[in-house]
Design a protein around this motif. Structure first.
Motif, PDB file in Angstrom:
ATOM      1  N   UNK A  11      39.785  16.839  31.168  1.00 29.15           N
ATOM      2  CA  UNK A  11      39.145  17.278  29.929  1.00 29.15           C
ATOM      3  C   UNK A  11      39.170  18.801  29.802  1.00 29.15           C
ATOM      4  N   UNK A  12      38.815  19.506  30.876  1.00 30.05           N
ATOM      5  CA  UNK A  12      38.812  20.964  30.804  1.00 30.05           C
ATOM      6  C   UNK A  12      40.238  21.518  30.727  1.00 30.05           C
ATOM      7  N   UNK A  13      41.198  20.876  31.399  1.00 23.89           N
ATOM      8  CA  UNK A  13      42.589  21.339  31.296  1.00 23.89           C
ATOM      9  C   UNK A  13      43.112  21.138  29.874  1.00 23.89           C
ATOM     10  N   UNK A  14      42.662  20.084  29.220  1.00 26.24           N
ATOM     11  CA  UNK A  14      43.073  19.834  27.829  1.00 26.24           C
ATOM     12  C   UNK A  14      42.538  20.927  26.914  1.00 26.24           C
ATOM     13  N   UNK A  15      41.275  21.280  27.102  1.00 30.41           N
ATOM     14  CA  UNK A  15      40.669  22.355  26.301  1.00 30.41           C
ATOM     15  C   UNK A  15      41.385  23.673  26.589  1.00 30.41           C
ATOM     16  N   UNK A  16      41.667  23.945  27.868  1.00 31.36           N
ATOM     17  CA  UNK A  16      42.354  25.181  28.237  1.00 31.36           C
ATOM     18  C   UNK A  16      43.759  25.218  27.650  1.00 31.36           C
ATOM     19  N   UNK A  17      44.463  24.096  27.681  1.00 28.94           N
ATOM     20  CA  UNK A  17      45.817  24.034  27.109  1.00 28.94           C
ATOM     21  C   UNK A  17      45.791  24.398  25.628  1.00 28.94           C
ATOM     22  N   UNK A  18      44.836  23.844  24.893  1.00 27.53           N
ATOM     23  CA  UNK A  18      44.714  24.149  23.461  1.00 27.53           C
ATOM     24  C   UNK A  18      44.389  25.626  23.253  1.00 27.53           C
ATOM     25  N   UNK A  19      43.474  26.147  24.061  1.00 29.28           N
ATOM     26  CA  UNK A  19      43.045  27.541  23.946  1.00 29.28           C
ATOM     27  C   UNK A  19      44.205  28.502  24.225  1.00 29.28           C
ATOM     28  N   UNK A  20      44.948  28.242  25.302  1.00 37.01           N
ATOM     29  CA  UNK A  20      46.057  29.124  25.661  1.00 37.01           C
ATOM     30  C   UNK A  20      47.226  28.998  24.684  1.00 37.01           C
ATOM     31  N   UNK A  21      47.454  27.804  24.161  1.00 36.81           N
ATOM     32  CA  UNK A  21      48.542  27.602  23.199  1.00 36.81           C
ATOM     33  C   UNK A  21      48.333  28.455  21.948  1.00 36.81           C
TER      34      UNK A  21
END
Length: 137
Positions: free
Chosen positions: A46-56
């Protein structure tokens, strides 16, 4: 993952002590300004998904390690640049080895493969970049 502030000689891999699943840590350490972010944690989809969206959003390449196809698809959908999916990689290696192994001498073939693998592991231990990343694996 966020770990200890380090970075060896000849490497630009730096780490910090913080909670890698906390978005406040990502912003405090300005991950959105990084050249690349790599997550080697197998937990925290879940946190990696949020981070992926944020960094993208900021165009920062994000690479992550996961256990399953489902997790890989989720992270790609969230904007992760590349996902290292362990089940897939292991299956590829096994398939390749089985395709190369002679049916008459499978025991000898795999013994030779294991000897080579041990040599490869020992060589990697002297690699400064690998050493910097290894603390997170």
């Amino acid at each position: 993952a966020l770990g200890g502030r380090g970075g060896g000689i000849g490497t630009n891999v730096y780490s910090v002590y913080a909670d890698p699943e906390n978005p406040e840590s990502w912003h405090h350490y300005a991950l959105h300004h990084a050249k690349m972010v790599v997550s080697c944690m197998l937990t925290g989809l879940e946190s990696k998904t949020v981070l992926a969206k944020d960094l993208a959003k900021d165009g920062v390449p994000f690479l992550a390690v996961v256990d399953s196809d489902v997790e890989a698809h989720s992270l790609y959908a969230a904007g992760c640049r590349y996902v290292i999916q362990q089940e897939f990689l292991a299956a590829q290696v096994i398939q390749s080895l089985l395709a190369k192994s002679p049916q008459a001498d499978m025991l000898g073939f795999f013994k030779k493969q294991s000897v080579q693998h041990i040599k490869d592991i020992e060589q990697e231990q002297g690699n400064p970049t690998h050493a910097a990343i290894a603390e997170f694996l």
